[in-house]
Design an enzyme around this catalytic site. Structure first.
Site: not given
Ligand code: GLA
Length: 802
Positions: A441, A474-478, A524, A527, A546
């Site tokens: 990403r 919302k604390w994300d980690m992608n 998060c 997802g 997601d």
């Molecule tokens: C991830 C999260 C999504 C959204 C995107 C934003 O994919 O799971 O819900 O927040 O990042 O970039």
């Protein structure tokens, strides 16, 4: 209850017992983990006999030629002493040897909660029950400590371990597991929950008759590939019957759950940090902690197992202000706007949200730096003033003025190469110098092993969370790990990176949740790539997937429900067509499925029809009335066929229950259907009713011409006008029934639509159709009066027809 008597260690919960004993060789022999049993003087009846060792097995030592570690059911095995199964601990000593032999030194019964220095743990607000056992390596000054914690009321026992090096020389720990159980047979199925992005928590069961089965992650997170929650179950175990064990780990990194059948056809189960790629140096005085493992046993099937886990998570994992508190219905901007946000568009969306009963507005990705797509700005957590001229303060105030709470999205652990942070601090990024890196990403992972990075995240996020009235994060980690390397750690410590990253993450999360105790945090990771008990020790809920398609969500949410309570599973209603599957599902089904979790909406309300907005308004009203029961009641799955899902959630006091049936595809040959309740009091009366629905005549397609006086062409102006003004009433279900009948016989529902004949006595039940049913306890007197009313209504209806 914990008791130690005559070298026998007993841990009892309400319905289970976990027993082991100290052998004369100083090892801990596992005896029993199953239904609660009382012990008497014949306790040697419980242990395996060891008169001789078989064939070419190694005996423990000269003085114990009759004992082989390979045969012994151990609480914690080590390597090199004749046990060839998966070990609990592996250490490399100063002379290069890998043989360990940890023997009993002492024990203590304490009233203390888990107190890890580096990891989160469970807690007991009542009286904690803790058994601590110290083992000592026979030839080196190294201690292995085992901890057991008993949670009586929810039939859960947790285990963890730590290893301490007291020698001047370094040792290298190659593995330190958290739990190990040696069963005395192999007749188990192992259930794991596997998947991928937008496809989390597929349930799989395998029988292991020989060899090893490994459920593990190596991608840096607990992962959507193999969740750390697993089950072992006896043959024919189902939702309501049979013996089964549930295991989980309070950990968010690489993990492994390994089941192995021994040469004597006994099953060993081990779980903990994944030994693959793990290697940890301990200098004098250093200690390594293994995460806490959670174990439960149910003698009455999976639903009971889940109730134990749910109660445990709600009461002994989740903490802080939001523990056991209902969560606001939120509207998230992601699928409505993606990166294309502005103060104007967000406020417009929020306003629509307010009109339909939304309580919190969440601004997702796109609000900072030059973040117009996913190629830049992670790390530069300063608001984009072109999009939000008043900053976070301005937008949060305006959202608050609409009567909504305000929340936002962050992804603190990451950095884009296109960012100021990457340019300023390349040494903070997890990369191997001089190598081309794998990409994910367009972003790289910050090196959370480095305390300076942890400090930066704490301070930067403190600044963001204080820059306006932020009620939710919302604390994300992608990004999965690749090219794992810490520029902060030395070359000999690179086997520690994945674990130290998680320790660093916990340090950051722990500091921020204590600085912001009122904020509702949601975990998060694209997802559900990090849906685990470690995260839940800090954040009370996690974005489950997601994928918001209602059909997919039935499978995903049901998967989570085995190990995690509904109060931790965040679920949104999104638009149609669904963005991940391009499938159309009815708006009521999208809601019905999402309502079995922490409800939110993630769609462009501004573009929705009046009908859909009205439906959403009714949905949020319904959810608010029922969310206490949904989030904190007992959740039941029913064994159904492949085309049908039935769940229900019943309040702890059994006065209320809400159930759902969901069908995958219509079969006009099967129109009769029952709903069976679960968990109600058999001798109590309940009012059973459904949510009333209005039906759009367009659902009938061309069949409208079998009723309309003039011909109506599909999707013509006339068709749309009729659809706008003519709304058909959906079926009504209205009964007074006792709990026993509701749970055993169930309710025969109105017939499902089957090509011929539609009236308000017929249930229009399309592909992906669903219904939710409510059951509320009613007194005998009220029941009588209500029944009279129902009768009168029926008579009136018949008269009108005549
Ligand atoms: C991830 C999260 C999504 C959204 C995107 C934003 O994919 O799971 O819900 O927040 O990042 O970039």
């Amino acid at each position: 209850m914990i008791r130690v008597n005559n070298n026998l260690f007993e841990l009892h919960t309400l319905n289970t017992s976990y027993l082991f004993r100290l052998t004369k060789t100083g090892h801990l022999e596992h005896l029993h983990y199953n239904k609660r049993i009382a012990l008497d003087d014949n306790d040697d009846a419980l242990w395996e006999k060891h008169a001789f060792v078989g064939g070419n097995q190694c005996s423990y030592n000269k003085d114990n030629l009759n004992i082989s570690m390979d045969e012994m059911r151990l609480e914690c095995s080590s390597t090199g002493k004749g046990d060839y199964r998966e070990p609990f601990v592996e250490v490399v000593y100063p002379n290069g040897s890998r043989t360990s032999d940890f023997v009993f030194e002492s024990y203590e019964i304490l009233e203390t909660n888990p107190a890890f220095k580096t990891l989160p743990g469970s807690y007991n607000e009542a009286k904690p029950e803790h058994l601590k056992i110290v083992l000592k390596e026979k030839y080196y000054d190294v201690k292995l400590i085992l901890h057991y914690f008993v949670y009586e009321e929810c039939d859960v026992i947790t285990r963890s371990s730590e290893i301490i090096n007291n020698m001047d020389e370094e040792i290298r720990v190659e593995r330190l597991m958290s739990a190990m159980i040696d069963y005395d047979d192999k007749e188990f199925g192992i259930t794991t929950f596997n998947g991928s992005w937008a496809n989390e928590m597929n349930r799989h069961e395998v029988n292991i008759s020989a060899g090893k089965f490994v459920n593990s992650s190596v991608n840096g997170t607990s992962s959507n590939r193999a969740n750390p929650f697993v089950m072992l179950s006896r043959k024919r175990c189902n939702q309501g019957h049979g013996g089964c064990y549930g295991f989980n780990l309070i950990y968010s990194g690489n993990h492994a759950e390994i089941a192995e059948v021994s040469i004597r056809e006994k099953l060993r189960f081990v779980s903990g940090i994944n030994p693959q790629g793990f290697s940890y140096i301990l200098s004098k005085g250093d200690c390594l902690e293994a995460p806490e493992a959670v174990m439960t046993y149910s003698s009455s099937g999976y639903n009971r197992l889940s109730h134990n886990m749910h109660d445990f998570v709600r009461n002994h994992i989740v903490r802080g202000k939001w523990k056991n508190k209902v969560r606001p219905v939120l509207l998230n901007s992601w699928e409505a706007s993606y990166f294309n946000i502005s103060e104007h568009s967000l406020l417009k969306l929020a306003k629509e949200g307010k009109n339909v009963g939304i309580e919190m507005f969440v601004m997702d990705d796109g609000w900072f730096g030059e973040r117009n797509d996913d190629s830049s700005s992670l790390g530069d957590w300063d608001v984009n003033l072109k999009k939000l001229p008043g900053g976070i303060k301005g937008i949060s105030e305006k959202i608050n003025n609409l009567g909504l709470d305000f929340g936002l999205w962050v992804e603190p652990e990451m950095v884009n190469q296109k960012s100021n942070l990457y340019n300023e601090h390349p040494e903070w990024v997890m990369e191997i110098p001089g190598r081309d890196q794998s990409e994910g990403r367009n972003q790289r992972i910050l090196d959370l092993c480095n305390p300076a990075v942890q400090e930066f995240l704490i301070e930067k996020m403190t600044e963001v969370f204080s820059s306006g009235n932020v009620s939710y994060v919302k604390w994300d980690m992608n990004r999965n790990f690749s090219d794992v390397y810490s520029k902060y750690l030395g070359k000999d410590n690179q086997g520690e990176v994945a674990h130290r990253y998680i320790i660093g993450l916990y340090n950051v999360m722990s500091e921020l949740v204590s600085r912001f105790p009122d904020i509702l945090f949601e975990g998060c990771a694209s997802g559900g790539n990090r849906f685990d008990l470690g995260i839940l020790c800090y954040f009370p809920q996690i974005w489950a997937s997601d994928n918001t398609d209602a059909l997919c969500r039935t499978k995903i949410q049901e998967g989570y429900s085995y190990g995690y309570p509904l109060s931790t599973i965040s679920a949104h209603v999104s638009s149609h067509k669904n963005h991940q599957t391009l499938r159309d599902t009815p708006i009521e089904s999208r809601f019905n499925v999402a309502s079995f979790g922490v409800l939110g909406y993630e769609c462009n309300l501004c573009d929705m029809s009046k009908e859909d907005l009205e439906a959403i308004k009714a949905q949020t009203e319904h959810y608010k009335k029922w969310r206490e029961t949904i989030l904190f009641g007992d959740f039941y799955r029913r064994e159904e066929n492949d085309n049908k899902i039935t769940w229900s959630v019943t309040s702890k006091d059994k006065t209320k229950s809400m159930g759902i049936i969901f069908q995958k595809l219509v079969n006009p040959g099967q129109t009769s259907e029952k709903f069976k309740a679960s968990g109600l009091a058999g001798d109590k009366l309940y009012h059973f009713y459904n949510r009333k629905m209005k039906i759009n005549v367009k659902e009938f397609g061309e069949l409208i011409n079998t009723m309309a006086p003039i011909h109506v062409r599909q999707d013509s102006l006339l068709h749309n006008i009729i659809a706008k003004f003519v709304k058909l009433d959906g079926e009504t279900e209205d009964y007074i029934v006792n709990g026993a009948t509701l749970c055993s016989n169930g309710i025969h529902l109105k017939q499902g639509f089957g090509a011929t004949g539609f009236s308000d006595e017929v249930r229009l039940y399309q592909d992906f159709g669903s219904r939710i049913y409510m059951m509320e306890e009613i007194s005998e007197d009220d029941a009588k009066a209500y029944k009279d009313k129902i009768r009168e209504k029926k008579e009136e209806k018949i008269e009108n027809r005549e």
